[in-house]
Scaffold this motif. Structure first.
Motif, PDB file in Angstrom:
ATOM      1  N   GLY A   1      27.506  35.575  45.915  1.00 28.37           N
ATOM      2  CA  GLY A   1      28.543  36.526  45.528  1.00 28.37           C
ATOM      3  C   GLY A   1      29.791  36.363  46.368  1.00 28.37           C
ATOM      4  O   GLY A   1      30.920  36.462  45.856  1.00 28.37           O
ATOM      5  N   GLU A   2      29.593  36.095  47.662  1.00 26.16           N
ATOM      6  CA  GLU A   2      30.742  35.899  48.549  1.00 26.16           C
ATOM      7  C   GLU A   2      31.511  34.631  48.163  1.00 26.16           C
ATOM      8  O   GLU A   2      32.744  34.621  48.154  1.00 26.16           O
ATOM      9  CB  GLU A   2      30.262  35.796  49.991  1.00 26.16           C
ATOM     10  N   GLN A   3      30.799  33.573  47.823  1.00 24.11           N
ATOM     11  CA  GLN A   3      31.452  32.328  47.407  1.00 24.11           C
ATOM     12  C   GLN A   3      32.237  32.533  46.112  1.00 24.11           C
ATOM     13  O   GLN A   3      33.354  32.024  45.953  1.00 24.11           O
ATOM     14  CB  GLN A   3      30.402  31.228  47.213  1.00 24.11           C
ATOM     15  N   ALA A   4      31.658  33.292  45.192  1.00 23.94           N
ATOM     16  CA  ALA A   4      32.356  33.593  43.934  1.00 23.94           C
ATOM     17  C   ALA A   4      33.621  34.390  44.205  1.00 23.94           C
ATOM     18  O   ALA A   4      34.686  34.125  43.618  1.00 23.94           O
ATOM     19  CB  ALA A   4      31.438  34.357  42.993  1.00 23.94           C
ATOM     20  N   ALA A   5      33.536  35.367  45.091  1.00 28.26           N
ATOM     21  CA  ALA A   5      34.698  36.205  45.409  1.00 28.26           C
ATOM     22  C   ALA A   5      35.809  35.387  46.059  1.00 28.26           C
ATOM     23  O   ALA A   5      36.996  35.578  45.760  1.00 28.26           O
ATOM     24  CB  ALA A   5      34.268  37.348  46.327  1.00 28.26           C
ATOM     25  N   GLN A   6      35.421  34.486  46.952  1.00 30.00           N
ATOM     26  CA  GLN A   6      36.439  33.643  47.600  1.00 30.00           C
ATOM     27  C   GLN A   6      37.139  32.751  46.579  1.00 30.00           C
ATOM     28  O   GLN A   6      38.365  32.575  46.629  1.00 30.00           O
ATOM     29  CB  GLN A   6      35.779  32.792  48.688  1.00 30.00           C
ATOM     30  N   LEU A   7      36.357  32.201  45.662  1.00 26.86           N
ATOM     31  CA  LEU A   7      36.959  31.341  44.630  1.00 26.86           C
ATOM     32  C   LEU A   7      37.868  32.171  43.725  1.00 26.86           C
ATOM     33  O   LEU A   7      38.936  31.701  43.296  1.00 26.86           O
ATOM     34  CB  LEU A   7      35.854  30.667  43.824  1.00 26.86           C
ATOM     35  N   ALA A   8      37.462  33.398  43.433  1.00 30.58           N
ATOM     36  CA  ALA A   8      38.291  34.277  42.612  1.00 30.58           C
ATOM     37  C   ALA A   8      39.614  34.586  43.300  1.00 30.58           C
ATOM     38  O   ALA A   8      40.679  34.623  42.660  1.00 30.58           O
ATOM     39  CB  ALA A   8      37.538  35.570  42.297  1.00 30.58           C
ATOM     40  N   GLN A   9      39.582  34.810  44.602  1.00 27.83           N
ATOM     41  CA  GLN A   9      40.812  35.076  45.337  1.00 27.83           C
ATOM     42  C   GLN A   9      41.732  33.859  45.322  1.00 27.83           C
ATOM     43  O   GLN A   9      42.951  33.985  45.193  1.00 27.83           O
ATOM     44  CB  GLN A   9      40.482  35.486  46.776  1.00 27.83           C
ATOM     45  N   GLU A  10      41.150  32.666  45.443  1.00 28.24           N
ATOM     46  CA  GLU A  10      41.949  31.442  45.382  1.00 28.24           C
ATOM     47  C   GLU A  10      42.584  31.283  43.996  1.00 28.24           C
ATOM     48  O   GLU A  10      43.764  30.920  43.878  1.00 28.24           O
ATOM     49  CB  GLU A  10      41.067  30.222  45.686  1.00 28.24           C
ATOM     50  N   ALA A  11      41.805  31.549  42.971  1.00 26.39           N
ATOM     51  CA  ALA A  11      42.337  31.432  41.604  1.00 26.39           C
ATOM     52  C   ALA A  11      43.445  32.444  41.358  1.00 26.39           C
ATOM     53  O   ALA A  11      44.476  32.135  40.744  1.00 26.39           O
ATOM     54  CB  ALA A  11      41.206  31.625  40.594  1.00 26.39           C
ATOM     55  N   ASP A  12      43.257  33.656  41.856  1.00 25.89           N
ATOM     56  CA  ASP A  12      44.275  34.700  41.683  1.00 25.89           C
ATOM     57  C   ASP A  12      45.564  34.312  42.408  1.00 25.89           C
ATOM     58  O   ASP A  12      46.665  34.529  41.893  1.00 25.89           O
ATOM     59  CB  ASP A  12      43.735  36.027  42.219  1.00 25.89           C
ATOM     60  N   ALA A  13      45.436  33.721  43.591  1.00 25.33           N
ATOM     61  CA  ALA A  13      46.610  33.299  44.355  1.00 25.33           C
ATOM     62  C   ALA A  13      47.389  32.214  43.613  1.00 25.33           C
ATOM     63  O   ALA A  13      48.609  32.087  43.784  1.00 25.33           O
ATOM     64  CB  ALA A  13      46.185  32.796  45.728  1.00 25.33           C
TER      65      ALA A  13
ATOM     66  N   GLY B   1      47.714  32.212  40.431  1.00 23.85           N
ATOM     67  CA  GLY B   1      48.256  32.818  39.219  1.00 23.85           C
ATOM     68  C   GLY B   1      47.350  32.745  38.013  1.00 23.85           C
ATOM     69  O   GLY B   1      47.794  32.999  36.881  1.00 23.85           O
ATOM     70  N   ALA B   2      46.074  32.426  38.226  1.00 17.96           N
ATOM     71  CA  ALA B   2      45.154  32.316  37.091  1.00 17.96           C
ATOM     72  C   ALA B   2      44.939  33.673  36.433  1.00 17.96           C
ATOM     73  O   ALA B   2      44.828  34.697  37.103  1.00 17.96           O
ATOM     74  CB  ALA B   2      43.818  31.734  37.548  1.00 17.96           C
ATOM     75  N   GLN B   3      44.874  33.668  35.134  1.00 15.09           N
ATOM     76  CA  GLN B   3      44.577  34.891  34.380  1.00 15.09           C
ATOM     77  C   GLN B   3      43.150  34.915  33.862  1.00 15.09           C
ATOM     78  O   GLN B   3      42.686  35.928  33.360  1.00 15.09           O
ATOM     79  CB  GLN B   3      45.571  35.018  33.219  1.00 15.09           C
ATOM     80  N   LEU B   4      42.465  33.781  34.029  1.00 14.02           N
ATOM     81  CA  LEU B   4      41.070  33.689  33.619  1.00 14.02           C
ATOM     82  C   LEU B   4      40.360  32.706  34.548  1.00 14.02           C
ATOM     83  O   LEU B   4      40.845  31.603  34.772  1.00 14.02           O
ATOM     84  CB  LEU B   4      40.976  33.204  32.167  1.00 14.02           C
ATOM     85  N   LEU B   5      39.219  33.124  35.073  1.00 10.92           N
ATOM     86  CA  LEU B   5      38.376  32.259  35.901  1.00 10.92           C
ATOM     87  C   LEU B   5      36.974  32.263  35.322  1.00 10.92           C
ATOM     88  O   LEU B   5      36.388  33.328  35.091  1.00 10.92           O
ATOM     89  CB  LEU B   5      38.338  32.748  37.348  1.00 10.92           C
ATOM     90  N   VAL B   6      36.414  31.071  35.114  1.00 12.56           N
ATOM     91  CA  VAL B   6      35.053  30.929  34.598  1.00 12.56           C
ATOM     92  C   VAL B   6      34.200  30.271  35.669  1.00 12.56           C
ATOM     93  O   VAL B   6      34.567  29.212  36.206  1.00 12.56           O
ATOM     94  CB  VAL B   6      35.029  30.097  33.302  1.00 12.56           C
TER      95      VAL B   6
END
Length: 640
Positions: free
Chosen positions: A24-36, A38-43
Motif C-alpha cells: 500500500g505504501e509503494q502504491a501511495a508513493q507511485l500515486a504521489q509521483e503520478a500526481d506530481a 499531472g496525471a489524471q488517471l493512474l492504473v
C-alpha cells in the motif's frame, strides 16, 4: 484536459508477497509521483495491494483485511488530488472471493470491478481461490459506505464527457470476447487493464500486439499495468511490462524488469471523432451499465506524447521504404486497370521537371510494366512557356530519356500569345489570367494528344494542392486519372527519393535528385536571370505546415485552436506562433473557398488515410462557410 487531452500513467510498484502495508505504501508513493506529473488517471497492477502470487493465502481473512486496510491508507494518501487511481485487491462478497479493481478518487472508492475471465490452465490456478464476475450490478459496503460492485461499471468525467473509463483485468483481454468490447460499445473511451502477466520468451511482443490491436479495434485508449518486481518467482517471473496505446498506436512502454511509471497522454476528443466517423462502430445505450460520475478540474495537459511534424511520413526508415513501395504499387495497379479497361493505346503525361510530374511518370512506368506493355506506350509531353527554366526543361528531357518513354516537346508560348490576342488580354499584365491561360493550354495539348494517340491523360496534381485549391480549374486540375490525388506533397518527395535510391542508372538517379532539389513552382511567371521566380511555398505557405494542418484539422477534425497547439508542439522553434497562425488562417480560407474544384475531381486511387475525393472520403458543399473556423483563429490572433 483542455482539447480533450488527458495525462495518464501506468505503474509497477515493487511488491512484497502478502505484505499489504508495504504494498500500500509503494502504491501511495507511485500515486504521489503520478500526481506530481499531472496525471489524471493512474492504473496499478492486478492484486497489487497483496501481490498476485499469494496462492491459498488469498483465502485467509488476515490477508483480505490487510488488503482493505492498505486500500484505506491509499485513499487517505490520495484524497487531496482529483486523480483517479485504479488499484487491484481481493474482495470478499457474500462468501465468495473476487479478483477486483478498485476505482478510487478523492479518498473514496467509486466502484469495484471484478475479473470476468479467470485462467485455470498452465501455470494459472485462479479458480482455486476466486469466483468469476457475475452478471448484473451489486452493492458492497466499505467502511459504512455503499459502493457499486460489478463488471458493467463505467466512470464518466463530468467536465470532459469524452473521458469515460472502463476496467478489465488481465485474462479478460486474452479471452475470446473481452469485457472491453461491451465497455467500449457502451461508451468507454479509455480502458484500464490491471494485469499480472508472467514473462516467457516472446510474450512481450505478443502482449504488445494484443494491447495495440485492442485499442485499434475499440478506438480507445488502452492502459496496461503489469505486475513485476517482488512477485514470487517460485514458478514464474514477472517483468512489469507496462503499455499505453491509443487507437492502434503505442504511445508509451516501460522496459521489462523495471518498476516505476510510464506516462503519456490520451486524446479523448480524437477518439470520439473517430467513433463518430466510423458508422460501423457500435453503441449500446444502457444495456445494464451503471455510469458513475466523477469530477476533475479543467487544466491544460502538458504534452509529452509524440506529435510528428510530418504525420504522413513514418519515422522508421524501414517503414517508410515499405510505405513508398506500397504506394507506388497502388498507383501502378490503379492506373494499369484503368488503361486496360479503357483500351487506351497510350498513357499521356505532362512532364515539367518538377516533383509531381516526375512521380506521375514513375508510377506510369510501373503501370505499363504491370500491364505487360512497353514503356514506349507512354507519351511524355514537355510544354515550355514563359516561365520555364533551362534547368527544369533539361531535367524533364533527361528523365524521359532515361525512362525510355516517348517524348514530345510542344512549346505553347505562341499558342498562348494568340489566345491572349483573341480574348483581348494584355500580356504585360502578369495576372491570374496570364498564369491560368498557360495551365489550361497545357491541359488542352495533353487532352488532344491523348485523342490523337488513342490515349489517357494521367494527372499529376497532389493532395496538398487539392486541399489548398492550388490548381487551375479545368487546367492542371483536370485529367483522366489522377495517380497522385491522395498523396500529400511532403510524401511526394519521399516517393521520388525512394525511386532515386533504388535505381542502378546513375544518370536517372542524378536527375531525380536534382528534381528533388528544385524549388516547387508552377513556372507560370517569367524567370529572372534563368532562375525560378515563382516559388509556390512563398505564396501559399510551407507544405510541411499545410500537410500538418490537413492531417489534424481535416482527417482528425481538430478545432483550429487545437491544430495550432499541436503545431506549436510538433514544430518547436522551427516556426513561431504568429507564423503558424498566419498560414493556418490561409489554409482554412483556401480549403473552404476551393471546395468547388474538389467536387469535380477525376478518378484516382486512395493510398493513405486521407483523401479528398468527392466519391470517397470527403463530401462538402462548395458554398460552405469558413466563418466559425476563421472566427476561432481570429480570437487566437487577438490573444497574441
Amino acid at each position: 484536459m483542455k482539447d480533450g487531452i488527458i495525462k495518464v500513467a501506468v505503474g509497477t510498484p515493487e511488491v512484497r508477497v502478502a505484505d499489504c502495508v508495504y504494498n500500500g505504501e509503494q502504491a501511495a508513493q507511485l500515486a504521489q509521483e503520478a500526481d506530481a506529473l499531472g496525471a489524471q488517471l493512474l492504473v496499478l497492477p492486478e492484486l497489487q495491494l497483496t501481490g498476485y502470487t499469494c496462492g491459498d493465502l488469498f483465502l485467509q481473512p488476515t490477508l483480505l483485511n490487510g488488503a482493505l486496510d492498505a486500500l484505506a491508507k491509499l485513499l487517505e494518501r490520495t484524497k487531496d488530488t482529483d486523480m483517479v487511481v485504479v488499484a487491484g485487491l481481493p474482495v470478499n462478497h457474500r462468501g465468495k472471493l473476487y479478483n477486483c479493481a478498485a476505482v478510487c478518487q478523492k479518498g473514496e472508492v467509486l466502484g469495484l470491478v471484478p475479473k470476468t475471465n479467470l485462467p485455470n490452465y498452465g501455470e494459472f490456478y485462479e479458480r482455486r481461490q476466486f469466483t468469476p464476475a457475475f452478471d448484473g450490478i451489486a452493492e458492497i459496503s466499505l467502511w459504512g459506505r455503499t459502493v457499486p460492485f460489478g463488471k458493467k461499471l463505467l466512470f464518466s468525467c463530468e467536465e470532459l464527457p469524452e473521458f469515460v473509463l472502463g476496467v478489465e483485468i488481465c485474462e479478460d483481454l486474452w479471452a475470446m470476447s473481452p469485457p472491453s468490447i461491451s465497455l467500449a460499445a457502451a461508451g468507454a473511451t479509455v480502458i484500464a487493464n490491471l494485469s499480472a502477466s508472467n514473462e516467457t520468451v516472446g510474450k512481450d511482443e505478443y502482449r504488445r500486439r494484443l494491447v495495440t490491436g485492442q485499442s485499434a479495434r475499440l478506438v480507445c485508449g488502452y492502459l496496461y499495468a503489469d505486475a513485476g518486481e517482488g512477485e514470487s518467482t517460485t514458478d514464474m517471473v514477472f517483468a512489469g511490462h507496462d503499455l499505453i496505446a491509443e487507437n492502434g498506436v503505442l504511445l508509451g512502454e516501460s522496459g521489462k524488469f523495471t518498476t516505476g511509471l510510464t506516462v503519456s497522454e490520451i486524446d479523448t476528443h480524437r477518439l470520439s471523432f473517430e467513433r463518430r466517423r466510423l458508422t460501423s462502430f457500435p453503441h449500446v445505450e444502457g444495456e445494464g451499465f451503471l455510469v458513475i460520475p466523477f469530477s476533475q478540474r479543467m487544466r491544460e495537459t502538458t504534452l509529452t506524447r509524440p506529435v510528428s511534424s510530418s504525420p504522413f511520413i513514418p519515422s522508421d526508415p524501414r517503414a517508410l521504404a515499405r510505405n513508398c513501395e506500397d504506394i507506388l504499387t497502388i498507383q501502378a495497379a490503379g492506373l494499369a486497370k484503368r488503361l486496360t479497361h479503357s483500351h487506351a493505346k497510350t498513357a499521356v503525361v505532362g512532364v515539367s521537371g518538377g516533383l509531381d510530374s516526375a512521380l506521375a511518370l514513375l508510377a506510369t512506368v510501373r503501370a505499363m510494366e504491370r500491364a505487360g506493355r512497353p514503356r514506349t506506350d507512354i507519351v511524355a509531353v514537355i510544354m515550355p512557356c514563359f516561365g520555364t527554366t533551362q534547368r527544369t526543361k533539361s531535367n524533364a528531357e533527361i528523365l524521359c530519356e532515361r525512362l525510355g518513354v516517348q517524348v514530345r516537346v510542344v512549346d505553347i508560348a505562341r499558342a498562348v500569345e494568340v489566345h491572349f490576342s483573341d480574348i483581348g488580354k494584355d500580356p504585360e499584365n502578369q495576372d491570374v489570367t496570364y498564369e491560368n491561360a498557360q495551365a489550361r493550354e497545357r491541359t488542352q495539348v495533353l487532352m488532344d494528344i491523348s485523342n490523337l494517340t488513342g490515349g489517357l491523360v494521367v494527372g499529376t496534381g497532389d493532395l496538398s494542392e487539392l486541399a489548398l485549391g492550388w490548381a487551375t480549374y479545368n487546367g492542371d486540375h483536370m485529367s483522366m486519372y489522377g495517380v497522385n490525388a491522395s498523396i500529400p506533397k511532403t510524401l511526394v518527395r519521399h516517393l521520388v527519393a525512394h525511386e532515386a535510391g533504388k535505381t542502378g542508372d546513375a544518370q536517372l538517379k542524378k536527375v531525380l535528385l536534382d528534381i528533388l532539389d528544385t524549388p516547387v513552382s508552377p513556372e507560370l511567371l517569367p524567370a529572372k536571370e534563368g532562375e525560378i521566380q515563382q516559388k509556390t511555398e512563398d505564396i501559399v505557405g510551407p507544405y510541411e505546415l499545410h500537410d500538418f494542418f490537413l492531417y489534424h484539422g481535416i482527417r482528425w477534425g481538430c478545432p483550429p485552436k487545437k491544430v495550432l497547439r499541436l503545431a506549436q508542439y510538433a514544430f518547436g522553434e522551427e516556426y513561431d506562433r504568429a507564423t503558424i497562425l498566419h498560414w493556418l488562417k490561409n489554409f482554412y480560407r483556401r480549403f473552404f473557398a476551393q471546395q468547388f474544384k474538389r467536387s469535380c475531381l477525376p478518378d484516382g486511387p486512395k493510398v493513405g488515410s486521407v483523401s479528398l475525393s468527392p466519391r470517397g472520403d470527403w463530401r462538402m458543399p462548395s458554398d460552405a462557410s469558413a466563418a466559425l473556423w476563421l472566427s476561432q483563429l481570429q480570437s487566437l490572433e487577438e490573444e497574441g
